[in-house]
Design a protein around this motif. Structure first.
Motif, PDB file in Angstrom:
ATOM      1  N   THR A  24     -43.688  46.456  14.087  1.00 43.99           N
ATOM      2  CA  THR A  24     -42.851  47.273  14.956  1.00 43.99           C
ATOM      3  C   THR A  24     -43.713  47.922  16.042  1.00 43.99           C
ATOM      4  O   THR A  24     -44.946  47.944  15.940  1.00 43.99           O
ATOM      5  CB  THR A  24     -42.167  48.403  14.163  1.00 43.99           C
ATOM      6  OG1 THR A  24     -43.199  49.282  13.683  1.00 43.99           O
ATOM      7  CG2 THR A  24     -41.362  47.869  12.996  1.00 43.99           C
ATOM      8  N   GLU A  25     -43.056  48.498  17.023  1.00 43.54           N
ATOM      9  CA  GLU A  25     -43.782  49.219  18.066  1.00 43.54           C
ATOM     10  C   GLU A  25     -44.617  50.343  17.448  1.00 43.54           C
ATOM     11  O   GLU A  25     -45.735  50.602  17.875  1.00 43.54           O
ATOM     12  CB  GLU A  25     -42.795  49.835  19.063  1.00 43.54           C
ATOM     13  CG  GLU A  25     -42.180  48.841  20.006  1.00 43.54           C
ATOM     14  CD  GLU A  25     -41.304  49.539  21.044  1.00 43.54           C
ATOM     15  OE1 GLU A  25     -40.070  49.463  20.900  1.00 43.54           O
ATOM     16  OE2 GLU A  25     -41.858  50.166  21.959  1.00 43.54           O
ATOM     17  N   ALA A  26     -44.046  51.007  16.422  1.00 45.11           N
ATOM     18  CA  ALA A  26     -44.750  52.127  15.782  1.00 45.11           C
ATOM     19  C   ALA A  26     -45.987  51.636  15.024  1.00 45.11           C
ATOM     20  O   ALA A  26     -47.049  52.265  15.076  1.00 45.11           O
ATOM     21  CB  ALA A  26     -43.809  52.863  14.831  1.00 45.11           C
ATOM     22  N   ASP A  27     -45.864  50.490  14.328  1.00 43.26           N
ATOM     23  CA  ASP A  27     -47.025  49.911  13.614  1.00 43.26           C
ATOM     24  C   ASP A  27     -48.155  49.648  14.608  1.00 43.26           C
ATOM     25  O   ASP A  27     -49.320  49.965  14.361  1.00 43.26           O
ATOM     26  CB  ASP A  27     -46.683  48.535  12.998  1.00 43.26           C
ATOM     27  CG  ASP A  27     -45.614  48.585  11.927  1.00 43.26           C
ATOM     28  OD1 ASP A  27     -45.471  49.626  11.284  1.00 43.26           O
ATOM     29  OD2 ASP A  27     -44.923  47.547  11.727  1.00 43.26           O
ATOM     30  N   ILE A  28     -47.795  49.036  15.724  1.00 40.52           N
ATOM     31  CA  ILE A  28     -48.793  48.636  16.723  1.00 40.52           C
ATOM     32  C   ILE A  28     -49.443  49.880  17.331  1.00 40.52           C
ATOM     33  O   ILE A  28     -50.668  49.972  17.443  1.00 40.52           O
ATOM     34  CB  ILE A  28     -48.154  47.756  17.822  1.00 40.52           C
ATOM     35  CG1 ILE A  28     -47.626  46.450  17.206  1.00 40.52           C
ATOM     36  CG2 ILE A  28     -49.163  47.459  18.934  1.00 40.52           C
ATOM     37  CD1 ILE A  28     -46.766  45.618  18.133  1.00 40.52           C
ATOM     38  N   LYS A  29     -48.607  50.859  17.673  1.00 36.48           N
ATOM     39  CA  LYS A  29     -49.116  52.076  18.317  1.00 36.48           C
ATOM     40  C   LYS A  29     -50.157  52.764  17.431  1.00 36.48           C
ATOM     41  O   LYS A  29     -51.235  53.139  17.884  1.00 36.48           O
ATOM     42  CB  LYS A  29     -47.939  53.024  18.599  1.00 36.48           C
ATOM     43  CG  LYS A  29     -48.318  54.277  19.338  1.00 36.48           C
ATOM     44  CD  LYS A  29     -47.061  54.990  19.846  1.00 36.48           C
ATOM     45  CE  LYS A  29     -47.420  56.201  20.688  1.00 36.48           C
ATOM     46  NZ  LYS A  29     -47.902  57.326  19.851  1.00 36.48           N
ATOM     47  N   LYS A  30     -49.818  52.889  16.147  1.00 39.77           N
ATOM     48  CA  LYS A  30     -50.702  53.573  15.204  1.00 39.77           C
ATOM     49  C   LYS A  30     -52.043  52.846  15.096  1.00 39.77           C
ATOM     50  O   LYS A  30     -53.112  53.462  15.161  1.00 39.77           O
ATOM     51  CB  LYS A  30     -50.007  53.635  13.833  1.00 39.77           C
ATOM     52  CG  LYS A  30     -50.818  54.307  12.757  1.00 39.77           C
ATOM     53  CD  LYS A  30     -49.939  54.638  11.543  1.00 39.77           C
ATOM     54  CE  LYS A  30     -50.784  55.190  10.414  1.00 39.77           C
ATOM     55  NZ  LYS A  30     -51.472  54.123   9.646  1.00 39.77           N
ATOM     56  N   ARG A  31     -51.991  51.538  14.966  1.00 41.70           N
ATOM     57  CA  ARG A  31     -53.230  50.753  14.803  1.00 41.70           C
ATOM     58  C   ARG A  31     -54.065  50.766  16.095  1.00 41.70           C
ATOM     59  O   ARG A  31     -55.291  50.849  16.046  1.00 41.70           O
ATOM     60  CB  ARG A  31     -52.856  49.321  14.397  1.00 41.70           C
ATOM     61  CG  ARG A  31     -54.028  48.471  14.016  1.00 41.70           C
ATOM     62  CD  ARG A  31     -54.685  48.957  12.715  1.00 41.70           C
ATOM     63  NE  ARG A  31     -55.934  48.244  12.496  1.00 41.70           N
ATOM     64  CZ  ARG A  31     -57.129  48.839  12.384  1.00 41.70           C
ATOM     65  NH1 ARG A  31     -57.229  50.149  12.406  1.00 41.70           N
ATOM     66  NH2 ARG A  31     -58.208  48.125  12.227  1.00 41.70           N
ATOM     67  N   VAL A  32     -53.393  50.698  17.235  1.00 43.50           N
ATOM     68  CA  VAL A  32     -54.105  50.699  18.520  1.00 43.50           C
ATOM     69  C   VAL A  32     -54.810  52.047  18.729  1.00 43.50           C
ATOM     70  O   VAL A  32     -55.928  52.105  19.227  1.00 43.50           O
ATOM     71  CB  VAL A  32     -53.141  50.350  19.683  1.00 43.50           C
ATOM     72  CG1 VAL A  32     -53.785  50.593  21.042  1.00 43.50           C
ATOM     73  CG2 VAL A  32     -52.696  48.885  19.585  1.00 43.50           C
ATOM     74  N   ILE A 153     -65.132  38.983  14.305  1.00 48.96           N
ATOM     75  CA  ILE A 153     -64.234  39.757  15.163  1.00 48.96           C
ATOM     76  C   ILE A 153     -64.408  41.219  14.744  1.00 48.96           C
ATOM     77  O   ILE A 153     -64.096  41.593  13.616  1.00 48.96           O
ATOM     78  CB  ILE A 153     -62.785  39.277  15.024  1.00 48.96           C
ATOM     79  CG1 ILE A 153     -62.737  37.792  15.396  1.00 48.96           C
ATOM     80  CG2 ILE A 153     -61.856  40.060  15.961  1.00 48.96           C
ATOM     81  CD1 ILE A 153     -61.870  36.994  14.513  1.00 48.96           C
ATOM     82  N   ASP A 154     -64.956  42.001  15.662  1.00 52.09           N
ATOM     83  CA  ASP A 154     -65.406  43.348  15.323  1.00 52.09           C
ATOM     84  C   ASP A 154     -64.249  44.329  15.150  1.00 52.09           C
ATOM     85  O   ASP A 154     -64.305  45.225  14.318  1.00 52.09           O
ATOM     86  CB  ASP A 154     -66.344  43.852  16.428  1.00 52.09           C
ATOM     87  CG  ASP A 154     -67.481  42.872  16.663  1.00 52.09           C
ATOM     88  OD1 ASP A 154     -68.535  43.040  16.044  1.00 52.09           O
ATOM     89  OD2 ASP A 154     -67.283  41.898  17.431  1.00 52.09           O
ATOM     90  N   TYR A 155     -63.225  44.187  15.978  1.00 52.50           N
ATOM     91  CA  TYR A 155     -62.083  45.116  15.935  1.00 52.50           C
ATOM     92  C   TYR A 155     -60.798  44.295  15.776  1.00 52.50           C
ATOM     93  O   TYR A 155     -60.379  43.609  16.701  1.00 52.50           O
ATOM     94  CB  TYR A 155     -62.037  45.959  17.217  1.00 52.50           C
ATOM     95  CG  TYR A 155     -63.326  46.721  17.441  1.00 52.50           C
ATOM     96  CD1 TYR A 155     -63.595  47.902  16.747  1.00 52.50           C
ATOM     97  CD2 TYR A 155     -64.297  46.232  18.316  1.00 52.50           C
ATOM     98  CE1 TYR A 155     -64.787  48.576  16.925  1.00 52.50           C
ATOM     99  CE2 TYR A 155     -65.498  46.903  18.510  1.00 52.50           C
ATOM    100  CZ  TYR A 155     -65.733  48.079  17.804  1.00 52.50           C
ATOM    101  OH  TYR A 155     -66.920  48.745  17.980  1.00 52.50           O
ATOM    102  N   ILE A 156     -60.223  44.379  14.580  1.00 53.45           N
ATOM    103  CA  ILE A 156     -59.021  43.592  14.280  1.00 53.45           C
ATOM    104  C   ILE A 156     -57.837  44.534  14.124  1.00 53.45           C
ATOM    105  O   ILE A 156     -57.917  45.507  13.371  1.00 53.45           O
ATOM    106  CB  ILE A 156     -59.219  42.785  12.975  1.00 53.45           C
ATOM    107  CG1 ILE A 156     -60.350  41.755  13.150  1.00 53.45           C
ATOM    108  CG2 ILE A 156     -57.927  42.097  12.556  1.00 53.45           C
ATOM    109  CD1 ILE A 156     -60.677  40.967  11.877  1.00 53.45           C
ATOM    110  N   GLY A 157     -56.750  44.239  14.828  1.00 54.07           N
ATOM    111  CA  GLY A 157     -55.539  45.034  14.664  1.00 54.07           C
ATOM    112  C   GLY A 157     -54.909  44.737  13.318  1.00 54.07           C
ATOM    113  O   GLY A 157     -54.834  45.600  12.432  1.00 54.07           O
TER     114      GLY A 157
END
Ligand code: IMP
Ligand code: MG
Length: 187
Positions: A24-32, A153-157
């Motif tokens: 979701t947009e919220a999942d992505i926002k939090k991880r970013v 891959i150093d930074y994985i979402g």
């Protein structure tokens, strides 16, 4: 009918294929936010240059940079490997070159997704020719089951399963990049 998805259900239909919500947009926002904070810490006083791989990384790079609270620069270049199909063609073509001079710089390559790893291993070889001070990789998504190249891959979402995904920059035949969330092909 020119809507991306039906209003009643959160499903995308493309011909006979059905895509369902994965992130979701919220999942992505939090991880970013987490990735931005980590990168800000790791690159303090290093003036990193973020290099986005077009077209897929544009949305992730844009959101990520808003979460980076140190001085930084950015540039883009463009590769093609998939054409309009869902399966990697196995070769990579440079479609738009990098303008920035990255010699002696701390470079962070930003990808939408790492599938076989072909693109990022090609990019690593290419960027290394310019002798940057360091190179690291950030990718919103990684399909660990598909990795064929030995690249860190150093930074994985998010690590995801071996299925085709669309949205948040990722396309299917150039469409669906504008979806704010990520959808996955369902059986
Ligand atoms: P790789 O070179 O096999 O690692 O493939 C990486 C590139 O293929 C990504 O930068 C994407 O542009 C594209 N790609 C890989 N998997 C997907 C997917 O599930 N959806 C959309 N594009 C993908
Ligand atoms: Mg890409």
């Amino acid at each position: 009918m020119d809507e991306l998805k039906s209003k009643s259900e959160d499903i995308i239909k493309i011909g006979n294929e059905k895509f369902v919500p994965l992130l979701t947009e919220a999942d992505i926002k939090k991880r970013v936010e987490e990735l931005g904070a980590q990168i800000s810490k790791d690159y303090k006083n290093k003036l990193p240059i973020f290099i986005g791989v077009l077209n897929g990384s544009f949305m992730f790079l844009s959101d990520l940079l808003k979460q980076v609270n140190i001085h930084c620069e950015m540039d883009f270049f463009k590769l093609s490997s998939y054409g309009d199909s869902k399966i990697s063609s196995g070769n990579v073509k440079m479609l738009k070159e990098l303008n920035a001079d990255i010699s002696e710089r701390h470079v962070i390559i930003v990808e939408d997704i790492v599938d076989t790893g072909l693109s990022i291993s090609y990019i690593k070889d290419l960027m290394s020719e310019q002798k940057p001070a360091s190179i690291s990789f950030a990718s919103l998504l990684v399909k660990p089951g598909c990795l064929k190249y030995d690249i860190k891959i150093d930074y994985i979402g998010f690590e995801i399963s071996d299925e085709f995904v669309i949205g948040y920059g990722l396309d299917y035949a150039q469409k669906f990049r504008n979806l704010p969330a990520v959808y996955i092909l369902s059986e």
